[in-house]
Design a protein around this motif. Structure first.
Motif, PDB file in Angstrom:
ATOM      1  N   LEU A   1      22.966  67.804  44.163  1.00  0.00           N
ATOM      2  CA  LEU A   1      22.787  66.551  44.895  1.00  0.00           C
ATOM      3  C   LEU A   1      21.529  66.536  45.760  1.00  0.00           C
ATOM      4  O   LEU A   1      21.405  65.733  46.685  1.00  0.00           O
ATOM      5  CB  LEU A   1      24.013  66.217  45.752  1.00  0.00           C
ATOM      6  N   ALA A   2      20.574  67.417  45.449  1.00  0.00           N
ATOM      7  CA  ALA A   2      19.292  67.379  46.163  1.00  0.00           C
ATOM      8  C   ALA A   2      18.661  66.003  46.037  1.00  0.00           C
ATOM      9  O   ALA A   2      18.050  65.491  46.987  1.00  0.00           O
ATOM     10  CB  ALA A   2      18.356  68.446  45.616  1.00  0.00           C
ATOM     11  N   GLN A   3      18.790  65.387  44.859  1.00  0.00           N
ATOM     12  CA  GLN A   3      18.224  64.063  44.639  1.00  0.00           C
ATOM     13  C   GLN A   3      18.944  63.012  45.478  1.00  0.00           C
ATOM     14  O   GLN A   3      18.327  62.047  45.950  1.00  0.00           O
ATOM     15  CB  GLN A   3      18.257  63.709  43.146  1.00  0.00           C
ATOM     16  N   ASN A   4      20.236  63.180  45.703  1.00  0.00           N
ATOM     17  CA  ASN A   4      20.971  62.229  46.551  1.00  0.00           C
ATOM     18  C   ASN A   4      20.485  62.276  47.987  1.00  0.00           C
ATOM     19  O   ASN A   4      20.325  61.246  48.643  1.00  0.00           O
ATOM     20  CB  ASN A   4      22.467  62.544  46.527  1.00  0.00           C
ATOM     21  N   ARG A   5      20.264  63.499  48.482  1.00  0.00           N
ATOM     22  CA  ARG A   5      19.826  63.635  49.867  1.00  0.00           C
ATOM     23  C   ARG A   5      18.440  63.007  50.049  1.00  0.00           C
ATOM     24  O   ARG A   5      18.175  62.328  51.042  1.00  0.00           O
ATOM     25  CB  ARG A   5      19.827  65.113  50.269  1.00  0.00           C
ATOM     26  N   CYS A   6      17.561  63.233  49.092  1.00  0.00           N
ATOM     27  CA  CYS A   6      16.237  62.620  49.141  1.00  0.00           C
ATOM     28  C   CYS A   6      16.357  61.095  49.085  1.00  0.00           C
ATOM     29  O   CYS A   6      15.708  60.376  49.855  1.00  0.00           O
ATOM     30  CB  CYS A   6      15.383  63.136  47.986  1.00  0.00           C
ATOM     31  N   PHE A   7      17.194  60.599  48.199  1.00  0.00           N
ATOM     32  CA  PHE A   7      17.390  59.161  48.054  1.00  0.00           C
ATOM     33  C   PHE A   7      17.893  58.554  49.362  1.00  0.00           C
ATOM     34  O   PHE A   7      17.398  57.516  49.815  1.00  0.00           O
ATOM     35  CB  PHE A   7      18.387  58.885  46.927  1.00  0.00           C
ATOM     36  N   LEU A   8      18.851  59.224  49.986  1.00  0.00           N
ATOM     37  CA  LEU A   8      19.431  58.696  51.212  1.00  0.00           C
ATOM     38  C   LEU A   8      18.371  58.508  52.292  1.00  0.00           C
ATOM     39  O   LEU A   8      18.300  57.448  52.930  1.00  0.00           O
ATOM     40  CB  LEU A   8      20.535  59.631  51.717  1.00  0.00           C
ATOM     41  N   TYR A   9      17.521  59.530  52.502  1.00  0.00           N
ATOM     42  CA  TYR A   9      16.500  59.418  53.544  1.00  0.00           C
ATOM     43  C   TYR A   9      15.452  58.356  53.209  1.00  0.00           C
ATOM     44  O   TYR A   9      14.803  57.821  54.106  1.00  0.00           O
ATOM     45  CB  TYR A   9      15.842  60.773  53.792  1.00  0.00           C
ATOM     46  N   HIS A  10      15.313  58.039  51.934  1.00  0.00           N
ATOM     47  CA  HIS A  10      14.331  57.025  51.565  1.00  0.00           C
ATOM     48  C   HIS A  10      14.874  55.611  51.665  1.00  0.00           C
ATOM     49  O   HIS A  10      14.091  54.652  51.654  1.00  0.00           O
ATOM     50  CB  HIS A  10      13.783  57.297  50.163  1.00  0.00           C
ATOM     51  N   ILE A  11      16.195  55.448  51.771  1.00  0.00           N
ATOM     52  CA  ILE A  11      16.729  54.081  51.818  1.00  0.00           C
ATOM     53  C   ILE A  11      17.350  53.713  53.163  1.00  0.00           C
ATOM     54  O   ILE A  11      17.810  52.591  53.340  1.00  0.00           O
ATOM     55  CB  ILE A  11      17.744  53.841  50.677  1.00  0.00           C
ATOM     56  N   ILE A  12      17.349  54.638  54.138  1.00  0.00           N
ATOM     57  CA  ILE A  12      17.995  54.315  55.412  1.00  0.00           C
ATOM     58  C   ILE A  12      17.017  53.954  56.522  1.00  0.00           C
ATOM     59  O   ILE A  12      17.423  53.479  57.578  1.00  0.00           O
ATOM     60  CB  ILE A  12      18.893  55.471  55.907  1.00  0.00           C
ATOM     61  N   GLY A  13      15.728  54.172  56.321  1.00  0.00           N
ATOM     62  CA  GLY A  13      14.757  54.023  57.400  1.00  0.00           C
ATOM     63  C   GLY A  13      14.821  52.665  58.096  1.00  0.00           C
ATOM     64  O   GLY A  13      14.821  51.617  57.443  1.00  0.00           O
ATOM     65  N   GLY A  14      14.878  52.694  59.418  1.00  0.00           N
ATOM     66  CA  GLY A  14      14.884  51.472  60.209  1.00  0.00           C
ATOM     67  C   GLY A  14      16.112  50.615  60.022  1.00  0.00           C
ATOM     68  O   GLY A  14      16.168  49.488  60.513  1.00  0.00           O
ATOM     69  N   GLY A  15      17.094  51.132  59.277  1.00  0.00           N
ATOM     70  CA  GLY A  15      18.268  50.334  58.954  1.00  0.00           C
ATOM     71  C   GLY A  15      18.018  49.333  57.846  1.00  0.00           C
ATOM     72  O   GLY A  15      18.893  48.549  57.491  1.00  0.00           O
ATOM     73  N   THR A  16      16.822  49.380  57.246  1.00  0.00           N
ATOM     74  CA  THR A  16      16.451  48.444  56.186  1.00  0.00           C
ATOM     75  C   THR A  16      15.960  49.154  54.928  1.00  0.00           C
ATOM     76  O   THR A  16      15.993  48.590  53.840  1.00  0.00           O
ATOM     77  CB  THR A  16      15.339  47.496  56.649  1.00  0.00           C
ATOM     78  N   GLY A  17      15.441  50.363  55.097  1.00  0.00           N
ATOM     79  CA  GLY A  17      14.830  51.064  53.979  1.00  0.00           C
ATOM     80  C   GLY A  17      13.374  50.700  53.765  1.00  0.00           C
ATOM     81  O   GLY A  17      12.743  51.185  52.824  1.00  0.00           O
ATOM     82  N   ASP A  18      12.821  49.846  54.622  1.00  0.00           N
ATOM     83  CA  ASP A  18      11.420  49.446  54.468  1.00  0.00           C
ATOM     84  C   ASP A  18      10.488  50.616  54.773  1.00  0.00           C
ATOM     85  O   ASP A  18      10.716  51.392  55.706  1.00  0.00           O
ATOM     86  CB  ASP A  18      11.079  48.294  55.410  1.00  0.00           C
ATOM     87  N   TRP A  19       9.404  50.693  53.987  1.00  0.00           N
ATOM     88  CA  TRP A  19       8.340  51.672  54.252  1.00  0.00           C
ATOM     89  C   TRP A  19       7.112  50.889  54.694  1.00  0.00           C
ATOM     90  O   TRP A  19       6.548  50.109  53.940  1.00  0.00           O
ATOM     91  CB  TRP A  19       8.064  52.506  52.993  1.00  0.00           C
TER      92      TRP A  19
END
Length: 519
Positions: A209-227
């Protein structure tokens, strides 16, 4: 040289997290010394002019902001801003012999729906997209605020999310399953999967689930997932942090490399080396903005296995943006968001299999964005007036092991193959658009994981310092109150290797400071 022999806290490393910790502790009235090996602070979050004689200030290593809480910006009084990108992504394709692409415009839902219909022939995938990212946004809204709170238990975080299906999809089952259940189109699946693979070498169905952990941090930012794009470049953030730390009273000393730490759990002695000679300083607490692997070496302990990075980082300066083969999309929109290259779902799987077998991917996946389209302030006035643009490329599925025999030769081979994949979607080679520096050389530089290890002391070139951990307390990720604790009571991690580390966030720096202050 440090001004004192003893401090309340010594911080090892002047990257953005170390600066956050220094600012918080100094504002709380603690005496703080920050020791940085390089001549400047900022670590990987810096802006530099990499091309001789060219007034273009690029975010050289890290380049977008998502995980930085506004709470930190406000509490430290930072003069720093970000800008939103209306275009989330563009993915070029060719179907039925006709070039086209999928443009996701977050500001125009109807336009995005039309792009999905043109790609797939129906709005089925668009509806699935809306449903899937509605789920991830709900998770983001509930998880992101916890990053600057004491570390929740797994059970508490699950209850906070309050959606068992989302929990299973993101925290328990390989994310590839959720992607395949939600989407049918190969290209759409690939666009979704890429967020699980940034700096992470894993398959969509990896049991770790290394890919899940990476995915999670990429979609939670700011509560929106915006980069978002940092105005003035990433160095604007770290410059603001250094100013905040110094203003609060922290002492920042560059050109001083920490060489060892000894501690009895109450008092610590930190050894350092500088051009003026070796020295030592005492501290009640030591906060380490370096990897757990490096920390073990400083403590004289057995070092854990070195993690491995898996990315190619390329910076370019162009005289103009290249023309696309896609006749519908304006390059100024295509490159403003994330431009996906060779990132279809099957292409990503094939690239992973080849790299796992010790071969360079034949179709290297990568993604590009243009900072200067959103924030032209990083360009000198003359360059901006003449239409120059920056491009930042991030390549996937190229683990450090591939470069060990001959870093430069493999880097050049990979760069050529990567640009060829981009050129397949352009009406002109991107190299024809490159600017030249004062010495007549093309304005392009590439960094492999081995280059990042050499330049920034990232073990194995791993941009997260080690494998990312889910943002809750358990036996694997640690049970400390803030996720920054080590086996030594007065030695804390304040960098990306802490639980809830990774990315440009300041979260580990904040949390380490809170651990010291007992909040």
């Amino acid at each position: 040289m440090p001004h004192r022999d003893s401090y309340d806290a010594v911080i090892v490393g002047g990257g953005h997290n170390g600066l956050v910790a220094a600012a918080y502790l100094a504002r709380a009235g603690r005496s703080v010394l920050l020791l940085e090996r390089l001549d400047t602070t900022g670590g990987a979050a810096v802006s530099t002019r990499p091309f001789a004689g060219i007034d273009a200030r690029l975010s050289r290593y890290s380049y977008l902001v998502s995980l930085l809480p506004q709470k930190i910006v406000d509490e430290l009084g930072l003069r720093f801003a970000v800008r939103k990108r209306n275009v989330s992504s563009y993915t070029p394709t060719e179907r039925g012999g006709r070039p086209g692409g999928l443009l996701v415009d977050k500001a125009d839902e109807a336009r995005t729906r039309d792009a999905f219909v043109r790609l797939t022939g129906s709005d089925r995938e668009f509806t699935a997209w809306q449903r899937f990212y509605g789920m991830t946004q709900q998770v983001a809204e509930r998880v992101f605020p916890t990053l600057t709170e004491p570390l929740p238990t797994r059970t508490a975080l699950r209850e906070r999310i309050g959606d068992d299906a989302a929990w299973r999809a993101l925290f328990e089952r390989p994310v590839g399953e959720a992607i395949e259940e939600s989407f049918r189109d190969d290209l759409v699946r690939g666009v979704v999967l890429t967020d699980a693979l940034i700096g992470t070498f894993a398959d969509a169905h990896d049991a770790s689930l290394a890919q899940n952990r990476c995915f999670l941090y990429h979609i939670i930012g700011g509560g929106t997932g915006d980069w978002d794009v940092p105005v003035g470049g990433m160095g604007a953030l770290t410059d603001a942090l250094a100013t905040a730390a110094r203003t609060a009273g922290a002492e920042i000393v560059t050109g001083h490399e920490v060489t060892g730490i000894e501690t009895d759990g109450t008092q610590a002695e930190v050894r350092y080396r500088s051009a003026d000679g070796d020295g030592t300083v005492r501290a009640d607490h030591v906060l380490v903005n370096a990897s757990p692997h490096h920390l073990a070496g400083l403590l004289g302990e057995e070092t854990p296995a070195k993690p491995e990075g898996a990315q190619l980082k390329v910076n370019m300066l162009l005289r103009r943006l290249p023309k696309l083969r896609d006749p519908v999309t304006d390059p100024r929109e295509a490159f403003a968001g994330t431009f996906h290259i060779a990132e279809g779902y099957d292409e990503l799987a094939a690239a992973y299999r080849q790299a796992a077998a010790g071969e360079l991917p034949s179709a290297p996946p990568s993604e590009i964005y243009c900072h200067s389209l959103t924030d032209p302030s990083i360009l000198g006035p003359e360059l901006a007036a003449e239409g120059y643009q920056t491009l930042t490329l991030f390549g996937l599925h190229v683990p450090a092991r591939l470069f060990e025999k001959d870093n430069e030769a493999v880097r050049d081979e990979l760069l050529a193959a990567t640009l060829a994949r981009l050129d397949a979607h352009l009406d002109e080679p991107v190299t024809d658009c490159l600017a030249t520096d004062a010495d007549g050389r093309p304005c392009i530089e590439a960094k492999t994981p081995l280059d990042l290890e050499r330049d920034l002391r990232l073990p194995g070139g791993n941009i997260f310092h080690r494998e990312l951990a889910f943002p809750y307390a358990d036996e694997e990720s640690g049970t400390g109150r803030w996720g920054v604790e080590t086996a030594h009571a007065n030695v804390l991690l304040c960098g990306a290797g802490a639980v809830r580390g990774g990315g440009v966030s300041g979260v580990p720096g904040h949390n380490a400071a809170m651990a010291v202050l007992g909040r």
